[in-house]
Write a protein that holds these residues in place. Structure first.
Motif, short mmCIF file in Angstrom:
data_model
loop_
_atom_site.label_atom_id
_atom_site.label_comp_id
_atom_site.label_asym_id
_atom_site.label_seq_id
_atom_site.Cartn_x
_atom_site.Cartn_y
_atom_site.Cartn_z
N UNK A 95 -19.24 8.07 6.04
CA UNK A 95 -17.83 8.16 5.63
C UNK A 95 -17.16 6.80 5.52
N UNK A 96 -17.43 5.84 6.43
CA UNK A 96 -16.80 4.53 6.28
C UNK A 96 -17.11 3.87 4.94
N UNK A 97 -18.36 4.03 4.47
CA UNK A 97 -18.74 3.47 3.17
C UNK A 97 -18.14 4.25 2.01
N UNK A 98 -17.61 5.44 2.30
CA UNK A 98 -17.02 6.28 1.25
C UNK A 98 -15.50 6.12 1.17
N UNK A 99 -14.97 5.10 1.87
CA UNK A 99 -13.54 4.81 1.74
C UNK A 99 -12.69 5.20 2.93
N UNK A 100 -13.31 5.57 4.05
CA UNK A 100 -12.56 5.95 5.25
C UNK A 100 -11.74 4.79 5.82
N UNK A 101 -12.14 3.55 5.52
CA UNK A 101 -11.42 2.39 6.03
C UNK A 101 -10.32 1.96 5.05
N UNK A 102 -9.18 1.54 5.61
CA UNK A 102 -8.05 1.06 4.80
C UNK A 102 -7.59 -0.28 5.37
N UNK A 103 -7.46 -1.28 4.49
CA UNK A 103 -7.02 -2.61 4.90
C UNK A 103 -5.52 -2.63 5.17
N UNK A 104 -5.10 -3.54 6.02
CA UNK A 104 -3.67 -3.71 6.32
C UNK A 104 -3.01 -4.59 5.26
N UNK A 105 -3.14 -4.23 4.01
CA UNK A 105 -2.49 -4.97 2.94
C UNK A 105 -0.96 -4.80 3.04
N UNK A 106 -0.20 -5.68 2.40
CA UNK A 106 1.26 -5.51 2.36
C UNK A 106 1.63 -4.15 1.75
N UNK A 107 2.79 -3.61 2.13
CA UNK A 107 3.18 -2.25 1.73
C UNK A 107 3.15 -1.99 0.23
N UNK A 108 3.49 -2.98 -0.60
CA UNK A 108 3.52 -2.74 -2.04
C UNK A 108 2.14 -2.44 -2.60
N UNK A 109 1.09 -2.98 -2.01
CA UNK A 109 -0.26 -2.68 -2.45
C UNK A 109 -0.71 -1.31 -1.95
N UNK A 143 -2.00 -10.97 5.99
CA UNK A 143 -0.59 -11.04 5.60
C UNK A 143 0.16 -9.76 5.97
N UNK A 144 -0.49 -8.63 5.75
CA UNK A 144 0.14 -7.37 6.11
C UNK A 144 0.04 -7.05 7.60
N UNK A 145 -1.00 -7.55 8.25
CA UNK A 145 -1.25 -7.26 9.67
C UNK A 145 -0.27 -7.96 10.60
N UNK A 146 0.04 -9.21 10.33
CA UNK A 146 0.85 -9.99 11.27
C UNK A 146 2.23 -9.37 11.53
N UNK A 147 2.95 -8.88 10.51
CA UNK A 147 4.23 -8.20 10.81
C UNK A 147 4.04 -6.92 11.63
#
Length: 247
Positions: A95-109, A143-147
């Protein structure tokens, strides 16, 4: 016939990234998993893993012999302290390789699936172009993680909770495919154990006639994962071919 690892877990080896981020920390790409727990078994070097969860921010030391694990929804960021190497065990066989992981990108992304995919996807291969894209991806996630971390340390879990909600919405359409992977992997493994227990209760050991052994080795070395360079095992139902988006 598929021959997954015990418990239908995923397996890979990682050497943590040595790239310095905007906050001066060297390490990987912060992210969470929606339905999969993850474990690190430290095999060499030193470092840490930073985590964000409802119980706050933690900085967990990683040194040889240490084991750290995270439940779904925990944001984690691997930190390089010096030649950090780990073996990664992942719940739910693929499942992780199928997209279960999500990056902490900024909210607009996170709010734009196409923009998210463009920022998350890496070019194929392991050359300089892929390395540059992996580093850009890491920097966007930091960038999204630090806030999120700053707010959580200050006692405000709102931004972190909003990120969790955005991540869940982003992957919602994939859930039917994930159900099939789960049924074929982790659920099937548990059901096999149930059938074996039932057979033993009846005094029937015939299923032991199928006993055998397997061996494997890495089928790809040095891929660009989330946390570092990744050695992968293409075992059926265990670690899917790396798609450049997750892992």
């Amino acid at each position: 016939m598929s021959h997954p690892l015990p418990g239908a877990v995923g397996l890979s080896h990682l050497s943590a990234y040595d790239w310095e981020a905007a906050d001066g920390v060297r390490g990987g790409t912060p992210h969470l998993h929606l339905v999969c727990a993850e474990a690190y078994v430290v095999t060499g070097g030193r470092g840490a893993v930073q985590t964000l969860s409802p119980d706050g921010y933690r900085d967990i030391l990683l040194e040889p012999g240490a084991v750290a694990w995270f439940t779904p929804g925990t944001v984690h960021r691997m930190v390089q302290g010096g030649d950090l190497r780990i073996t990664v065990l992942m719940q739910n066989s693929g499942l992780p390789e199928a997209g279960d992981a999500v990056f902490t990108f900024p909210p607009e992304l996170l709010a734009d699936p196409d923009a998210y995919a463009a920022a998350a996807t890496l070019p194929p291969g392991t050359g300089p172009r892929t390395e540059a894209a992996a580093r850009r991806r890491r920097d966007l996630a930091v960038e999204g993680y630090l806030p999120l971390r700053e707010a959580l340390v200050a006692g405000d879990a709102g931004p972190y909770r909003e990120f969790q909600r955005a991540a869940a919405q982003l992957v919602r359409a994939r859930v039917p495919d994930w159900r099939e992977l789960w049924r074929a992997g982790a659920l099937a493994a548990a059901e096999r154990t149930g059938a074996q227990l039932a057979a033993l209760a009846d005094g029937d050991a015939a299923y032991l006639d199928e006993a055998t052994a397997y061996a494997s080795g890495p089928t790809r070395r040095g891929g660009y994962g989330m946390c570092g360079r990744r050695d992968e095992y293409a075992l059926p139902g265990t670690t899917l071919p790396y798609d450049g988006v997750s892992g």
